[in-house]
Motif scaffolding. Structure first.
Motif, mmCIF file in Angstrom:
data_model
loop_
_atom_site.group_PDB
_atom_site.id
_atom_site.type_symbol
_atom_site.label_atom_id
_atom_site.label_comp_id
_atom_site.label_asym_id
_atom_site.label_seq_id
_atom_site.Cartn_x
_atom_site.Cartn_y
_atom_site.Cartn_z
ATOM 1 N N ILE A 1 0.724 -1.187 -0.055
ATOM 2 C CA ILE A 1 0.189 -0.369 -0.110
ATOM 3 C C ILE A 1 0.546 1.394 0.205
ATOM 4 O O ILE A 1 0.150 1.903 -0.550
ATOM 5 C CB ILE A 1 -0.835 -0.219 1.162
ATOM 6 N N ARG A 2 1.873 1.274 0.256
ATOM 7 C CA ARG A 2 2.555 1.709 0.101
ATOM 8 C C ARG A 2 3.160 3.515 -1.028
ATOM 9 O O ARG A 2 2.850 4.422 -1.123
ATOM 10 C CB ARG A 2 4.311 2.271 0.705
ATOM 11 N N TYR A 3 3.736 2.686 -1.737
ATOM 12 C CA TYR A 3 3.931 2.551 -3.573
ATOM 13 C C TYR A 3 2.847 3.725 -3.525
ATOM 14 O O TYR A 3 3.028 4.518 -3.971
ATOM 15 C CB TYR A 3 4.125 1.707 -4.107
ATOM 16 N N ASP B 1 -7.000 3.004 -7.046
ATOM 17 C CA ASP B 1 -7.928 2.098 -6.811
ATOM 18 C C ASP B 1 -7.063 1.085 -7.084
ATOM 19 O O ASP B 1 -7.219 -0.282 -6.543
ATOM 20 C CB ASP B 1 -7.845 1.230 -8.765
ATOM 21 N N ARG B 2 -5.650 1.243 -7.262
ATOM 22 C CA ARG B 2 -4.381 -0.696 -7.083
ATOM 23 C C ARG B 2 -4.655 -0.479 -5.381
ATOM 24 O O ARG B 2 -4.719 -1.937 -5.409
ATOM 25 C CB ARG B 2 -3.337 0.056 -7.426
ATOM 26 N N GLU C 1 -2.320 -8.323 -16.674
ATOM 27 C CA GLU C 1 -1.538 -7.182 -16.314
ATOM 28 C C GLU C 1 -1.327 -6.666 -15.506
ATOM 29 O O GLU C 1 -0.616 -5.437 -15.144
ATOM 30 C CB GLU C 1 -2.583 -6.567 -17.221
ATOM 31 N N LYS C 2 -2.880 -7.235 -14.562
ATOM 32 C CA LYS C 2 -2.688 -6.094 -13.116
ATOM 33 C C LYS C 2 -1.263 -7.260 -11.955
ATOM 34 O O LYS C 2 -0.587 -6.388 -11.140
ATOM 35 C CB LYS C 2 -4.232 -6.815 -11.953
ATOM 36 N N ILE D 1 -4.446 13.392 -12.570
ATOM 37 C CA ILE D 1 -5.195 13.306 -11.995
ATOM 38 C C ILE D 1 -5.683 11.743 -11.991
ATOM 39 O O ILE D 1 -5.864 10.748 -11.075
ATOM 40 C CB ILE D 1 -7.012 13.865 -11.850
ATOM 41 N N ASP D 2 -6.405 11.557 -12.859
ATOM 42 C CA ASP D 2 -5.997 9.823 -13.385
ATOM 43 C C ASP D 2 -4.985 8.676 -12.952
ATOM 44 O O ASP D 2 -5.422 7.876 -12.507
ATOM 45 C CB ASP D 2 -5.953 9.639 -14.929
ATOM 46 N N ILE D 3 -3.707 9.363 -13.618
ATOM 47 C CA ILE D 3 -2.698 9.071 -12.790
ATOM 48 C C ILE D 3 -3.147 8.302 -11.011
ATOM 49 O O ILE D 3 -3.035 7.460 -10.313
ATOM 50 C CB ILE D 3 -1.111 9.143 -13.090
#
Length: 181
Positions: free
Chosen positions: A38-40, A72-73, A133-134, A64-66
């Motif tokens: 979660i830190r990244y 979300d990640r 991909e994820k 903003i999208d990033i």
């Protein structure tokens, strides 16, 4: 006639305590894994907000999208840990590793800029690969961010793709000091 009675109460109590300690150890390991993963995304979001502060609070929709993707990640990582009891489903399908790296570049570039480092990506000839991909995205982010952490300012993180002996190859190299023996 001889009768022997053995009290195993203490042994059962000992076995229960060992099981409990083993479960606590597993919980501790999971907590450390969650914190690391979660830190990244949080570091990335913090970095973009810091950059935004430097440009008068204005931020492009790409940034903003990033940040939304990273949130979300982070949410996805939490969901995965919460569903450990269930079988994890993989989503393997044909995908372009080069395209995946292109989508990660702005994120990695922003992270590198914050610490005075550089990212260089070499896109080699590479057919589509069967991959999740994820999972590959997470792998590239973890290795790249670890590489950036390991380098001094001015260092270059190089990411390259190519085909060798009919296999897709991904190389990630940093200019850090390495791990001592």
């Amino acid at each position: 006639m001889l009768e022997v009675i053995i009290d195993i109460t203490e042994q059962l109590r000992f076995e229960k305590e060992m099981t409990r300690l083993s479960e606590l150890n597993l919980i501790g390991e999971m907590a450390a894994g969650i914190a690391h993963e979660i830190r990244y995304p949080m570091t990335t979001i913090r970095g973009f907000l810091h950059l935004s502060k430097g440009v008068g609070g204005r931020m492009g929709s790409e940034h903003i999208d990033i940040m939304l993707d990273e949130l979300d990640r982070a949410n996805s990582i939490i969901t995965e840990y919460l569903s450990l009891a269930k079988n994890k489903q993989t989503d393997i399908r044909p995908a372009s590793l080069n395209r995946l790296l292109e989508s990660l570049y702005p994120l990695l570039h922003a992270e590198a800029m914050l610490s005075g480092k550089h990212i260089h990506i070499e896109y080699g000839e590479l057919a589509e690969l069967e991959l999740d991909e994820k999972e590959i995205r997470q792998l590239v982010l973890n290795i790249s961010l670890n590489g950036l952490e390991a380098m001094e300012p001015g260092g270059i993180l190089t990411i390259a793709t190519c085909t060798e002996k009919g296999c897709g190859v991904l190389r990630i190299a940093d200019q850090g000091h390495g791990i001592g023996k």
